[in-house]
Design a protein around this motif. Structure first.
Motif, PDB file in Angstrom:
ATOM      1  N   VAL A  10       0.869  -1.188   0.000  1.00 18.96           N
ATOM      2  CA  VAL A  10       0.000   0.000   0.000  1.00 18.96           C
ATOM      3  C   VAL A  10       0.899   1.229   0.000  1.00 18.96           C
ATOM      4  O   VAL A  10       1.710   1.421   0.916  1.00 18.96           O
ATOM      5  N   ILE A  11       0.781   2.042  -1.041  1.00 19.77           N
ATOM      6  CA  ILE A  11       1.643   3.220  -1.178  1.00 19.77           C
ATOM      7  C   ILE A  11       0.819   4.483  -0.964  1.00 19.77           C
ATOM      8  O   ILE A  11      -0.143   4.742  -1.701  1.00 19.77           O
ATOM      9  N   GLY A  12       1.206   5.262   0.048  1.00 20.02           N
ATOM     10  CA  GLY A  12       0.466   6.480   0.393  1.00 20.02           C
ATOM     11  C   GLY A  12      -0.440   6.194   1.576  1.00 20.02           C
ATOM     12  O   GLY A  12      -1.386   5.419   1.463  1.00 20.02           O
ATOM     13  N   VAL A  34       3.861   1.961   2.652  1.00 19.97           N
ATOM     14  CA  VAL A  34       4.944   2.875   2.268  1.00 19.97           C
ATOM     15  C   VAL A  34       4.421   4.310   2.225  1.00 19.97           C
ATOM     16  O   VAL A  34       3.348   4.571   1.667  1.00 19.97           O
ATOM     17  N   ASP A  35       5.194   5.229   2.799  1.00 21.58           N
ATOM     18  CA  ASP A  35       4.862   6.650   2.664  1.00 21.58           C
ATOM     19  C   ASP A  35       6.161   7.434   2.632  1.00 21.58           C
ATOM     20  O   ASP A  35       7.153   7.038   3.240  1.00 21.58           O
ATOM     21  N   SER A  36       6.149   8.562   1.916  1.00 15.40           N
ATOM     22  CA  SER A  36       7.369   9.360   1.804  1.00 15.40           C
ATOM     23  C   SER A  36       7.587  10.254   3.016  1.00 15.40           C
ATOM     24  O   SER A  36       8.659  10.836   3.164  1.00 15.40           O
ATOM     25  N   THR A  53       9.507   4.286   5.221  1.00 12.23           N
ATOM     26  CA  THR A  53       9.594   5.585   4.556  1.00 12.23           C
ATOM     27  C   THR A  53      10.329   5.401   3.235  1.00 12.23           C
ATOM     28  O   THR A  53      11.445   4.883   3.210  1.00 12.23           O
ATOM     29  N   ALA A  54       9.685   5.791   2.134  1.00 16.21           N
ATOM     30  CA  ALA A  54      10.357   5.751   0.829  1.00 16.21           C
ATOM     31  C   ALA A  54       9.578   6.631  -0.137  1.00 16.21           C
ATOM     32  O   ALA A  54       8.354   6.769  -0.024  1.00 16.21           O
ATOM     33  N   ASP A  55      10.320   7.216  -1.071  1.00 12.52           N
ATOM     34  CA  ASP A  55       9.674   7.952  -2.154  1.00 12.52           C
ATOM     35  C   ASP A  55       9.368   6.937  -3.253  1.00 12.52           C
ATOM     36  O   ASP A  55      10.262   6.437  -3.919  1.00 12.52           O
ATOM     37  N   ALA A  56       8.095   6.643  -3.419  1.00 11.75           N
ATOM     38  CA  ALA A  56       7.700   5.582  -4.358  1.00 11.75           C
ATOM     39  C   ALA A  56       7.828   6.004  -5.816  1.00 11.75           C
ATOM     40  O   ALA A  56       7.619   5.185  -6.709  1.00 11.75           O
ATOM     41  N   THR A  57       8.202   7.273  -6.067  1.00 12.93           N
ATOM     42  CA  THR A  57       8.472   7.658  -7.464  1.00 12.93           C
ATOM     43  C   THR A  57       9.903   7.263  -7.854  1.00 12.93           C
ATOM     44  O   THR A  57      10.315   7.480  -8.990  1.00 12.93           O
ATOM     45  N   ASP A  58      10.648   6.713  -6.901  1.00 12.23           N
ATOM     46  CA  ASP A  58      12.030   6.294  -7.155  1.00 12.23           C
ATOM     47  C   ASP A  58      12.035   4.769  -7.378  1.00 12.23           C
ATOM     48  O   ASP A  58      11.847   3.996  -6.438  1.00 12.23           O
ATOM     49  N   HIS A  82       0.643  13.857  -9.808  1.00 15.15           N
ATOM     50  CA  HIS A  82       1.835  13.535 -10.587  1.00 15.15           C
ATOM     51  C   HIS A  82       2.480  12.268 -10.005  1.00 15.15           C
ATOM     52  O   HIS A  82       2.819  11.333 -10.736  1.00 15.15           O
ATOM     53  N   ALA A  83       2.625  12.242  -8.674  1.00  8.04           N
ATOM     54  CA  ALA A  83       3.232  11.076  -8.010  1.00  8.04           C
ATOM     55  C   ALA A  83       2.355   9.844  -8.216  1.00  8.04           C
ATOM     56  O   ALA A  83       2.857   8.750  -8.504  1.00  8.04           O
ATOM     57  N   SER A  84       1.050  10.008  -8.117  1.00 10.59           N
ATOM     58  CA  SER A  84       0.155   8.843  -8.251  1.00 10.59           C
ATOM     59  C   SER A  84       0.295   8.206  -9.638  1.00 10.59           C
ATOM     60  O   SER A  84       0.328   6.987  -9.785  1.00 10.59           O
TER      61      SER A  84
HETATM   62  P1  ATP Z   1      -6.321  11.095   1.717  1.00  8.33           P
HETATM   63  O1  ATP Z   1      -6.351   9.594   1.574  1.00  8.33           O
HETATM   64  O2  ATP Z   1      -6.010  11.533   3.116  1.00  8.33           O
HETATM   65  O3  ATP Z   1      -7.518  11.772   1.118  1.00  8.33           O
HETATM   66  P2  ATP Z   1      -4.912  12.398  -0.440  1.00  8.33           P
HETATM   67  O4  ATP Z   1      -5.820  11.922  -1.497  1.00  8.33           O
HETATM   68  O5  ATP Z   1      -4.971  13.852  -0.068  1.00  8.33           O
HETATM   69  O6  ATP Z   1      -5.032  11.529   0.883  1.00  8.33           O
HETATM   70  P3  ATP Z   1      -2.105  12.674  -0.830  1.00  8.33           P
HETATM   71  O7  ATP Z   1      -2.075  13.695   0.285  1.00  8.33           O
HETATM   72  O8  ATP Z   1      -1.703  13.073  -2.184  1.00  8.33           O
HETATM   73  O9  ATP Z   1      -3.487  11.969  -0.922  1.00  8.33           O
HETATM   74  O10 ATP Z   1      -1.181  11.467  -0.404  1.00  8.33           O
HETATM   75  C1  ATP Z   1      -1.511  10.539   0.596  1.00  8.33           C
HETATM   76  C2  ATP Z   1      -0.214  10.078   1.238  1.00  8.33           C
HETATM   77  O11 ATP Z   1       0.712   9.704   0.217  1.00  8.33           O
HETATM   78  C3  ATP Z   1       0.478  11.167   2.090  1.00  8.33           C
HETATM   79  O12 ATP Z   1       0.678  10.655   3.400  1.00  8.33           O
HETATM   80  C4  ATP Z   1       1.800  11.418   1.373  1.00  8.33           C
HETATM   81  O13 ATP Z   1       2.885  11.631   2.292  1.00  8.33           O
HETATM   82  C5  ATP Z   1       2.003  10.127   0.571  1.00  8.33           C
HETATM   83  N1  ATP Z   1       2.812  10.332  -0.627  1.00  8.33           N
HETATM   84  C6  ATP Z   1       2.757  11.374  -1.506  1.00  8.33           C
HETATM   85  N2  ATP Z   1       3.690  11.236  -2.456  1.00  8.33           N
HETATM   86  C7  ATP Z   1       4.355  10.070  -2.192  1.00  8.33           C
HETATM   87  C8  ATP Z   1       5.438   9.382  -2.792  1.00  8.33           C
HETATM   88  N3  ATP Z   1       6.056   9.857  -3.882  1.00  8.33           N
HETATM   89  N4  ATP Z   1       5.852   8.211  -2.250  1.00  8.33           N
HETATM   90  C9  ATP Z   1       5.247   7.704  -1.143  1.00  8.33           C
HETATM   91  N5  ATP Z   1       4.222   8.319  -0.517  1.00  8.33           N
HETATM   92  C10 ATP Z   1       3.776   9.478  -1.020  1.00  8.33           C
END
Ligand code: ATP
Length: 143
Positions: A10-12, A34-36, A53-58, A82-84
């Motif tokens: 699960v990313i984010g 995973v979350d950045s 903790t990781a940047d999933a765009t990497d 963009h990240a999604s």
């Molecule tokens: P919610 O589910 O609360 O409505 P949201 O739709 O506003 O969230 P975002 O705020 O864009 O979604 O992102 C959700 C989570 O994803 C945040 O905790 C953020 O830190 C994480 N996130 C954003 N970019 C990345 C990334 N590149 N890699 C990993 N996690 C990320």
């Protein structure tokens, strides 16, 4: 005996990703979350088990986590569109068989499908239509 649940990445870990990961764990599933944001990861580490903790765009970070060995992943990033989109395309490149992604709107959903998402959910839209049924009293199929 019931089939073993598929491990899921699960990313984010916003509201959607946290609720989803929690639900999978409550069902007895194995989750790599995973979350950045280190602050988000720290807050959830007691609650979700394997949280990193990781940047999933990497793509190298994803490989290091072994994401290519999972056959299911959920991209629960929304506002950072963009990240999604980029993360979804990287999961496709890594050969993840079943990619779920959350979209903010239909245009976002369309792009996510084009870059490799197999299942796209639109939480606000889908919940709005469920609540319409609840409000009108047609509750039976929607609880
Ligand atoms: P919610 O589910 O609360 O409505 P949201 O739709 O506003 O969230 P975002 O705020 O864009 O979604 O992102 C959700 C989570 O994803 C945040 O905790 C953020 O830190 C994480 N996130 C954003 N970019 C990345 C990334 N590149 N890699 C990993 N996690 C990320």
């Amino acid at each position: 005996m019931a089939d073993r649940l598929h491990p899921v990445v699960v990313i984010g870990l916003g509201r959607f990703g946290t609720a989803l990961a929690t639900g999978l764990i409550e069902q007895g599933g194995e989750v790599l979350a995973v979350d950045s944001s280190p602050a988000v990861v720290q807050r959830l580490s007691g609650q979700l088990g394997q949280v990193v903790t990781a940047d999933a765009t990497d793509v190298d970070a994803l490989r290091e986590l072994g994401v290519q060995d999972f056959d299911r992943a959920v991209v629960a990033i929304g506002t950072h569109q963009h990240a999604s989109i980029l993360v979804t395309s990287l999961l496709d490149e890594l050969g993840v068989e079943s990619i779920w992604a959350k979209a903010l709107d239909r245009q976002h959903a369309r792009i996510l499908r084009r870059v490799g998402a197999h299942h796209v959910v639109l939480p606000e839209e889908e919940m709005g239509s469920r609540v319409a049924h609840l409000v009108s009293g047609e509750v039976s199929d929607y609880l």
